[in-house]
Every structure is written in structure tokens, then in C-alpha cells.
Design a protein around this motif. Structure first.
Motif, short mmCIF file in Angstrom:
data_model
loop_
_atom_site.label_atom_id
_atom_site.label_comp_id
_atom_site.label_asym_id
_atom_site.label_seq_id
_atom_site.Cartn_x
_atom_site.Cartn_y
_atom_site.Cartn_z
N THR A 82 -41.35 46.89 100.09
CA THR A 82 -42.30 46.18 101.23
C THR A 82 -43.36 47.19 101.08
O THR A 82 -44.63 46.50 101.10
CB THR A 82 -41.55 45.92 102.36
N ASP A 85 -45.50 46.57 98.04
CA ASP A 85 -46.00 45.46 97.88
C ASP A 85 -47.21 45.63 98.96
O ASP A 85 -48.52 45.09 98.56
CB ASP A 85 -45.58 44.46 98.42
N ALA A 89 -51.33 45.38 97.73
CA ALA A 89 -52.27 44.40 98.40
C ALA A 89 -53.59 44.89 98.81
O ALA A 89 -54.37 44.22 98.98
CB ALA A 89 -51.58 43.71 99.37
N ARG A 95 -54.55 43.32 93.36
CA ARG A 95 -53.61 42.63 94.14
C ARG A 95 -53.56 41.08 93.87
O ARG A 95 -52.56 40.59 94.06
CB ARG A 95 -54.08 42.61 95.59
N SER A 96 -54.77 40.60 93.00
CA SER A 96 -54.55 38.99 92.91
C SER A 96 -53.62 38.88 91.77
O SER A 96 -53.04 37.85 91.71
CB SER A 96 -56.19 38.60 92.61
N TYR A 98 -51.21 40.92 90.57
CA TYR A 98 -49.68 41.17 91.11
C TYR A 98 -49.26 40.16 91.93
O TYR A 98 -47.84 39.86 91.80
CB TYR A 98 -49.83 42.60 91.76
N SER A 99 -49.86 39.67 92.87
CA SER A 99 -49.27 38.63 93.70
C SER A 99 -49.18 37.26 93.03
O SER A 99 -48.10 36.55 93.34
CB SER A 99 -50.34 38.21 94.86
N SER A 100 -49.89 36.98 92.06
CA SER A 100 -49.67 35.65 91.22
C SER A 100 -48.35 35.85 90.75
O SER A 100 -47.68 35.04 90.68
CB SER A 100 -50.97 35.41 90.50
N LYS A 102 -45.90 37.96 90.79
CA LYS A 102 -44.81 38.16 91.69
C LYS A 102 -44.36 36.78 92.39
O LYS A 102 -43.13 36.55 92.68
CB LYS A 102 -45.13 39.03 92.90
N GLN A 103 -45.21 35.89 92.82
CA GLN A 103 -44.86 34.44 93.26
C GLN A 103 -44.17 33.72 92.21
O GLN A 103 -43.10 33.25 92.38
CB GLN A 103 -46.37 33.85 93.63
#
Length: 205
Positions: A82, A85, A89, A95-96, A98-100, A102-103
Motif C-alpha cells: 500500500t 502504491d 501514485a 503513476r498513469s 502503473y495504475s493502468s 495494476k488495474q
């Protein structure tokens, strides 16, 4: 000539799957063996054994995945994930991406994910033309506000490479749920309809 043709087809049915399987395994093992490069030079197996042993990278990769998975499953590991992450972020651009990623990975690999859990028959790319697709979820957010009724998100794979395809939102009533498993449906797509789920092998026909 008919006997020669029959033997040739029988030989292809035996040799081609074996050759392709061996080639894919060689590629996977060769790729994973590069994991050994993360070890210090003095720890390289090729250095102190003197012989390259294919597959050691696979064992190292599995060991790393098991260790990371075990560490991330306990309370301390979850807090570290956590925290990591949250740190990522804060980094622009990264962050864009990694977040994509990861989702997508959470959707595909998490036990509670809904992706590729159901195969359906849909009309694509025009009415009266049917193909196999996979339910990936339900539309949400702003998209769902413009779609009154019951809709589902589906992935229509291409043949014979199912890693490429199309994301489509369809009415649930336009999707015919199939009894075949996702694995059977993928084999059906990859084989371009040759390997029919539930049908006897070609050699027995």
C-alpha cells in the motif's frame, strides 16, 4: 496415394503440435533464464558450474514469485505494498502507466476478478455474423450513464492470436452464454474453429 496422404496428415497431426510446444517452451525458458542476470556475477550458475543448465531461470523466477507473494500476503507486506502504491501514485507519468497495468492485472489474476470467466456468442462485426467473445465485466462510471438497460463489456479476440482483439459493450440480451469453459473457447478461437469443444480427436474421425 490415398494411403500416403493419410500417413502424411497423421504425421503432421503428431509432429506439428510437438514442434510448436517445444518451440514455445524453449522461448519461455530462454526468456526466464535471463532472470539469472539479476544475480551477482560470482553467483552466476554458469560461472561456478561451468555448464549452462537451461531452466534454472524458471526456478529462480518461481522462487521470487513465491517469496514476493508470501511477503505480500501478511499484514506487514500488505502495508508495504500500500505504501509503495501511494509512493508511485505521486510520480507523474509513471503513476498513469502503473495504475493502468495494476488495474488490468488485478482484474485478470485476482481470485475475485470477473475477467474471462464466461464465454459468450455474439454477432460481430455485423448482424448474422457470429463469433466467440469473453465477458470482462459491466460498464461503469460515465459510460453507464449513457447506456440505460442491462449491458456487459466483452472482449472479442482475433484469430489465431487472441492477445489482440476488440473491446465492445453489448446488451446482455444480445450475448448467448455458452456452456463451454473459457479454456475450451480459447482453443476453439486459436484453432480457427478446427478444434471443436466436445468433438472427438481428428485421428478418431
Amino acid at each position: 496415394m490415398s494411403a500416403v496422404r493419410k500417413w502424411l496428415v497423421a504425421g503432421l497431426l503428431v509432429v506439428v503440435p510437438v514442434a510448436i510446444t517445444v518451440s514455445v517452451l524453449q522461448w519461455i525458458i530462454g526468456t526466464l533464464d535471463r532472470t539469472l542476470l539479476i544475480l551477482p556475477e560470482s553467483w552466476q550458475p554458469d560461472r561456478f558450474i561451468g555448464v549452462h543448465i537451461p531452466g534454472l531461470g524458471v526456478l529462480l523466477t518461481l522462487a521470487i514469485l513465491l517469496l514476493v507473494g508470501a511477503a505480500a500476503s501478511n499484514l506487514v507486506g500488505k502495508k508495504l505494498v500500500t505504501w509503495g502504491d501511494a509512493l508511485v501514485a505521486r510520480i507523474p507519468v509513471v503513476r498513469s502507466i502503473y495504475s493502468s497495468v495494476k488495474q488490468v492485472s488485478d482484474t485478470l489474476f485476482s481470485p475475485g476478478g470477473n475477467a474471462f470467466r464466461k464465454a459468450v456468442l455474439v454477432q460481430w462485426p455485423r448482424p448474422d455474423v457470429w463469433t466467440i467473445a469473453f465477458v470482462t465485466g459491466s460498464p461503469g462510471g460515465e459510460v453507464s450513464q449513457y447506456l440505460p438497460g442491462d449491458y456487459v463489456s466483452v472482449y472479442v479476440p482475433t484469430t489465431p492470436n487472441p492477445t489482440g482483439g476488440y473491446f465492445v459493450i453489448l446488451r446482455k440480451t444480445d450475448c448467448l452464454e455458452l456452456k463451454m469453459t473459457v479454456d475450451e473457447a480459447l482453443k476453439y478461437v486459436i484453432s480457427m474453429g478446427v478444434v471443436v469443444p466436445g468433438a472427438p480427436p481428428l485421428l478418431n474421425r
